[in-house]
Design a protein around this motif. Structure first.
Motif, PDB file in Angstrom:
ATOM      1  N   LYS B 279       0.837  -1.219   0.000  1.00 50.39           N
ATOM      2  CA  LYS B 279       0.000   0.000   0.000  1.00 50.39           C
ATOM      3  C   LYS B 279       0.861   1.254   0.000  1.00 50.39           C
ATOM      4  O   LYS B 279       0.565   2.236  -0.689  1.00 50.39           O
ATOM      5  CB  LYS B 279      -0.918   0.003   1.235  1.00 50.39           C
ATOM      6  CG  LYS B 279      -2.248  -0.682   0.976  1.00 50.39           C
ATOM      7  CD  LYS B 279      -3.166  -0.573   2.192  1.00 50.39           C
ATOM      8  CE  LYS B 279      -4.147  -1.726   2.204  1.00 50.39           C
ATOM      9  NZ  LYS B 279      -4.532  -2.126   3.561  1.00 50.39           N
ATOM     10  N   LEU B 280       1.923   1.204   0.808  1.00 50.12           N
ATOM     11  CA  LEU B 280       2.818   2.371   0.862  1.00 50.12           C
ATOM     12  C   LEU B 280       3.494   2.614  -0.478  1.00 50.12           C
ATOM     13  O   LEU B 280       3.611   3.756  -0.931  1.00 50.12           O
ATOM     14  CB  LEU B 280       3.879   2.169   1.942  1.00 50.12           C
ATOM     15  CG  LEU B 280       3.453   2.536   3.355  1.00 50.12           C
ATOM     16  CD1 LEU B 280       4.522   2.098   4.352  1.00 50.12           C
ATOM     17  CD2 LEU B 280       3.247   4.066   3.449  1.00 50.12           C
ATOM     18  N   ALA B 281       3.916   1.521  -1.109  1.00 52.34           N
ATOM     19  CA  ALA B 281       4.573   1.657  -2.417  1.00 52.34           C
ATOM     20  C   ALA B 281       3.591   2.300  -3.394  1.00 52.34           C
ATOM     21  O   ALA B 281       3.965   3.171  -4.190  1.00 52.34           O
ATOM     22  CB  ALA B 281       5.030   0.300  -2.928  1.00 52.34           C
ATOM     23  N   GLU B 282       2.320   1.878  -3.298  1.00 57.14           N
ATOM     24  CA  GLU B 282       1.300   2.448  -4.178  1.00 57.14           C
ATOM     25  C   GLU B 282       1.110   3.933  -3.872  1.00 57.14           C
ATOM     26  O   GLU B 282       1.031   4.773  -4.769  1.00 57.14           O
ATOM     27  CB  GLU B 282      -0.006   1.685  -3.976  1.00 57.14           C
ATOM     28  CG  GLU B 282      -1.000   1.901  -5.090  1.00 57.14           C
ATOM     29  CD  GLU B 282      -2.191   0.923  -4.979  1.00 57.14           C
ATOM     30  OE1 GLU B 282      -3.191   1.167  -5.637  1.00 57.14           O
ATOM     31  OE2 GLU B 282      -2.090  -0.067  -4.204  1.00 57.14           O
ATOM     32  N   LYS B 283       1.086   4.244  -2.567  1.00 58.64           N
ATOM     33  CA  LYS B 283       0.904   5.637  -2.158  1.00 58.64           C
ATOM     34  C   LYS B 283       2.029   6.522  -2.711  1.00 58.64           C
ATOM     35  O   LYS B 283       1.778   7.595  -3.273  1.00 58.64           O
ATOM     36  CB  LYS B 283       0.896   5.701  -0.623  1.00 58.64           C
ATOM     37  CG  LYS B 283       0.500   7.053  -0.058  1.00 58.64           C
ATOM     38  CD  LYS B 283       0.549   7.049   1.471  1.00 58.64           C
ATOM     39  CE  LYS B 283       1.451   8.170   1.970  1.00 58.64           C
ATOM     40  NZ  LYS B 283       1.821   8.049   3.386  1.00 58.64           N
ATOM     41  N   TYR B 284       3.261   6.054  -2.577  1.00 62.28           N
ATOM     42  CA  TYR B 284       4.386   6.848  -3.084  1.00 62.28           C
ATOM     43  C   TYR B 284       4.348   6.955  -4.607  1.00 62.28           C
ATOM     44  O   TYR B 284       4.687   7.986  -5.183  1.00 62.28           O
ATOM     45  CB  TYR B 284       5.726   6.256  -2.616  1.00 62.28           C
ATOM     46  CG  TYR B 284       6.057   6.655  -1.204  1.00 62.28           C
ATOM     47  CD1 TYR B 284       6.489   7.950  -0.913  1.00 62.28           C
ATOM     48  CD2 TYR B 284       5.904   5.765  -0.140  1.00 62.28           C
ATOM     49  CE1 TYR B 284       6.772   8.340   0.376  1.00 62.28           C
ATOM     50  CE2 TYR B 284       6.175   6.144   1.164  1.00 62.28           C
ATOM     51  CZ  TYR B 284       6.612   7.435   1.422  1.00 62.28           C
ATOM     52  OH  TYR B 284       6.890   7.820   2.708  1.00 62.28           O
ATOM     53  N   THR B 285       3.897   5.882  -5.250  1.00 59.86           N
ATOM     54  CA  THR B 285       3.793   5.928  -6.712  1.00 59.86           C
ATOM     55  C   THR B 285       2.746   6.954  -7.143  1.00 59.86           C
ATOM     56  O   THR B 285       2.967   7.732  -8.080  1.00 59.86           O
ATOM     57  CB  THR B 285       3.417   4.543  -7.261  1.00 59.86           C
ATOM     58  OG1 THR B 285       4.318   3.597  -6.722  1.00 59.86           O
ATOM     59  CG2 THR B 285       3.493   4.500  -8.768  1.00 59.86           C
ATOM     60  N   LEU B 286       1.622   6.951  -6.444  1.00 55.59           N
ATOM     61  CA  LEU B 286       0.575   7.916  -6.793  1.00 55.59           C
ATOM     62  C   LEU B 286       1.046   9.348  -6.560  1.00 55.59           C
ATOM     63  O   LEU B 286       0.757  10.250  -7.349  1.00 55.59           O
ATOM     64  CB  LEU B 286      -0.699   7.620  -5.992  1.00 55.59           C
ATOM     65  CG  LEU B 286      -1.395   6.304  -6.380  1.00 55.59           C
ATOM     66  CD1 LEU B 286      -2.570   6.010  -5.445  1.00 55.59           C
ATOM     67  CD2 LEU B 286      -1.886   6.366  -7.837  1.00 55.59           C
ATOM     68  N   LYS B 287       1.795   9.540  -5.466  1.00 54.23           N
ATOM     69  CA  LYS B 287       2.360  10.877  -5.204  1.00 54.23           C
ATOM     70  C   LYS B 287       3.243  11.305  -6.377  1.00 54.23           C
ATOM     71  O   LYS B 287       3.179  12.446  -6.847  1.00 54.23           O
ATOM     72  CB  LYS B 287       3.241  10.842  -3.950  1.00 54.23           C
ATOM     73  CG  LYS B 287       2.491  10.967  -2.647  1.00 54.23           C
ATOM     74  CD  LYS B 287       3.508  11.097  -1.501  1.00 54.23           C
ATOM     75  CE  LYS B 287       2.817  11.314  -0.175  1.00 54.23           C
ATOM     76  NZ  LYS B 287       3.725  11.887   0.838  1.00 54.23           N
ATOM     77  N   ALA B 288       4.073  10.363  -6.831  1.00 53.47           N
ATOM     78  CA  ALA B 288       4.963  10.672  -7.959  1.00 53.47           C
ATOM     79  C   ALA B 288       4.131  11.004  -9.191  1.00 53.47           C
ATOM     80  O   ALA B 288       4.382  12.011  -9.872  1.00 53.47           O
ATOM     81  CB  ALA B 288       5.886   9.494  -8.240  1.00 53.47           C
ATOM     82  N   LEU B 289       3.120  10.166  -9.478  1.00 54.67           N
ATOM     83  CA  LEU B 289       2.312  10.379 -10.683  1.00 54.67           C
ATOM     84  C   LEU B 289       1.602  11.728 -10.664  1.00 54.67           C
ATOM     85  O   LEU B 289       1.545  12.426 -11.680  1.00 54.67           O
ATOM     86  CB  LEU B 289       1.305   9.240 -10.852  1.00 54.67           C
ATOM     87  CG  LEU B 289       1.915   7.882 -11.248  1.00 54.67           C
ATOM     88  CD1 LEU B 289       0.865   6.772 -11.176  1.00 54.67           C
ATOM     89  CD2 LEU B 289       2.531   7.942 -12.646  1.00 54.67           C
ATOM     90  N   SER B 290       1.102  12.104  -9.477  1.00 51.43           N
ATOM     91  CA  SER B 290       0.372  13.374  -9.458  1.00 51.43           C
ATOM     92  C   SER B 290       1.342  14.554  -9.590  1.00 51.43           C
ATOM     93  O   SER B 290       0.988  15.603 -10.140  1.00 51.43           O
ATOM     94  CB  SER B 290      -0.535  13.485  -8.234  1.00 51.43           C
ATOM     95  OG  SER B 290       0.224  13.819  -7.118  1.00 51.43           O
TER      96      SER B 290
END
Lengths: 316, 316
Positions: B279-290
């Motif tokens: 979940k954290l990896a996903e969260k950081y990925t989404l932060k990067a994408l946005s």
């Protein structure tokens, strides 16, 4: 007449500034890293490379604060190579103190060395020119290559005297040459002066390493800050041994073949190899001194001569 | 839609230029060193850091040949850290091949790593700005400090999740951040863009390392180019384990206490620690994408999104 005491007197203020920069740059938020680095800073050597940087700088026009940063960077760089050397050589003692290799293990020593490399580069990136930076990187590459070669040629009877000179060029002379020329380069000194300083550095470094290798054989254990006879026992064959091998010293070769290293060591102590190494060291020193004579007169020039004189005459 | 194949297609010419620079710079007159370096160059990875450098450069105006040198330097620098990492971790395999550590011993690996550092700096001194140089040196220092900390905190149950994030920042995220921003910095892009690229790099690097650490636990031995479960057996405690320790997983703690590491490993495979890490990896990925969405539109921007998407979804 310049004595050891007033030699350091002349640079006292500069060296104290440089020491401050080193201490400041080895400070670290992280307590375990900090303890390690402080213990390193406390074992500071003669700072000969920093003095060379100062002397080189005197032949150009360079901002003092830049010159101090470069000199501090060179000393930290040298410290980095020592920390990595101690891993390679399994050294337990350095400058009279236990090495990080012993106190914290080879792995911590490895990254401590890397950390010091990076710290030196931070200082250079603040104060050195692009051309200096290039020279510094080239020199480190040369040092590493010499260390790789030294390691790969351990215990090899096929090592030649030429290999030896290549190796000590990389191991020692290249950093002397760099230190002596960087300040002049960044101080926009005349190209001829910069090149002369580079060559002086090479000659002095070669003489210095020859003497180091002689002392490793001839000095009793108790006098050096590290064990004597280390090179031979580590399989690093230096000039005196290679000279005797080349000249087919039968007694020595037979002792070496039967791995009787204390006999090899005893033979070496009074060998022609030692005498020839001394002569060569003297020859390189004289070459350096006569090149120094071609430099413009200055107090720093006199000091450089005096340092080189002392380096040749040192007994430990 | 960008697939893995056409992602590399777009950069094919650039990457082939960068590979040439790497090969050329790892060539060496000395045959033993040369063999070593060639074997390293032959095990080249996905060159993700070079691609990041190219993408970063597209947001500024930078001479292609300079950008290639910087990208090659970053890849060589990364190689240097891998060679030293393998010594620290006693790794036998890397990218599916035996490490130098195994084939030539830790000591040769040590100086090979140093040599690569110096070679990277030669490239940087030819093509990077002083500010880039400073950033590169700072990053290396940070990487080293994280490695020292990781090593000193091995097997420590007192390591916290915060320590973990600090460590992976240094180990991985900092170099991603550097790669993504260097080209933009030297291409004189807007400060805001440079900072955004830096942050994207940190987020992506954090997600990348989290996933790496998850895969180290969940992937069967045969799939990775290196042994799985390595971290646990090496005493490197990553997020899933630290999460379970923090949440007092009694079974796991008792298995850890009795040094029954295969039970620890089995528990971890299906643990909440793994799920939370994902979940954290996903969260950081989404932060990067946005954050990427805030960058000016370009083909490179689309590619960056696609790369990050792939990084998150990789299964080995």
């Amino acid at each position: 007449m310049i004595t050891s005491a007033n030699l350091y007197d002349y640079f006292e203020n500069d060296l104290s500034e440089i020491k401050n920069i080193i201490t400041l740059n080895l400070k670290n938020r992280d307590s375990s890293t900090s303890t390690l680095l402080n213990s390193l800073a406390a074992t500071e050597g003669k700072m000969i490379r920093a003095i060379f940087t100062l002397i080189g700088g005197s032949f150009g026009e360079i901002d003092k604060s830049k010159l101090y940063n470069i000199a501090a960077g060179i000393e930290i760089l040298h410290l980095a190579t020592l920390v990595h050397d101690d891993i390679i050589d399994d050294s337990g003692l350095r400058r009279g103190k236990e090495t990080i290799n012993i106190t914290h293990g080879a792995k911590t020593a490895l990254f401590t060395g890397d950390y010091l490399f990076a710290q030196a580069f931070i200082l250079f990136s603040e104060s050195a020119s692009r051309e200096s930076f290039y020279n510094i990187s080239k020199t480190i590459k040369f040092i590493c290559q010499s260390e790789i070669n030294q390691f790969l040629s351990k215990y090899s009877l096929n090592s030649t005297i030429l290999d030896y000179f290549r190796r000590i060029n990389g191991k020692c002379a290249s950093l002397f040459s760099l230190s002596l020329s960087l300040g002049a380069l960044d101080g926009h000194a005349d190209d001829k002066i910069i090149n002369t300083l580079k060559r002086i550095g090479y000659y002095v470094g070669t003489a210095f390493q020859l003497i180091d290798d002689i002392l490793d054989i001839t000095t009793p254990n108790t006098v050096l800050g590290k064990p004597s006879g280390n090179d031979l026992f580590e399989g690093i064959y230096t000039f005196p041994l290679l000279f005797e091998i080349k000249n087919k010293n039968v007694k020595l070769l037979s002792a070496l073949e039967s791995n009787d290293l204390s006999t090899v060591s005893d033979i070496l102590k009074t060998s022609d190899g030692i005498k020839t190494a001394r002569k060569l060291a003297e020859k390189y020193t004289l070459k350096a001194l006569s090149l120094i004579d071609t430099l413009p007169n200055s107090h720093e020039k006199t000091i450089l001569k005096s340092i080189i004189d002392k380096l040749l005459k040192r007994e430990y």
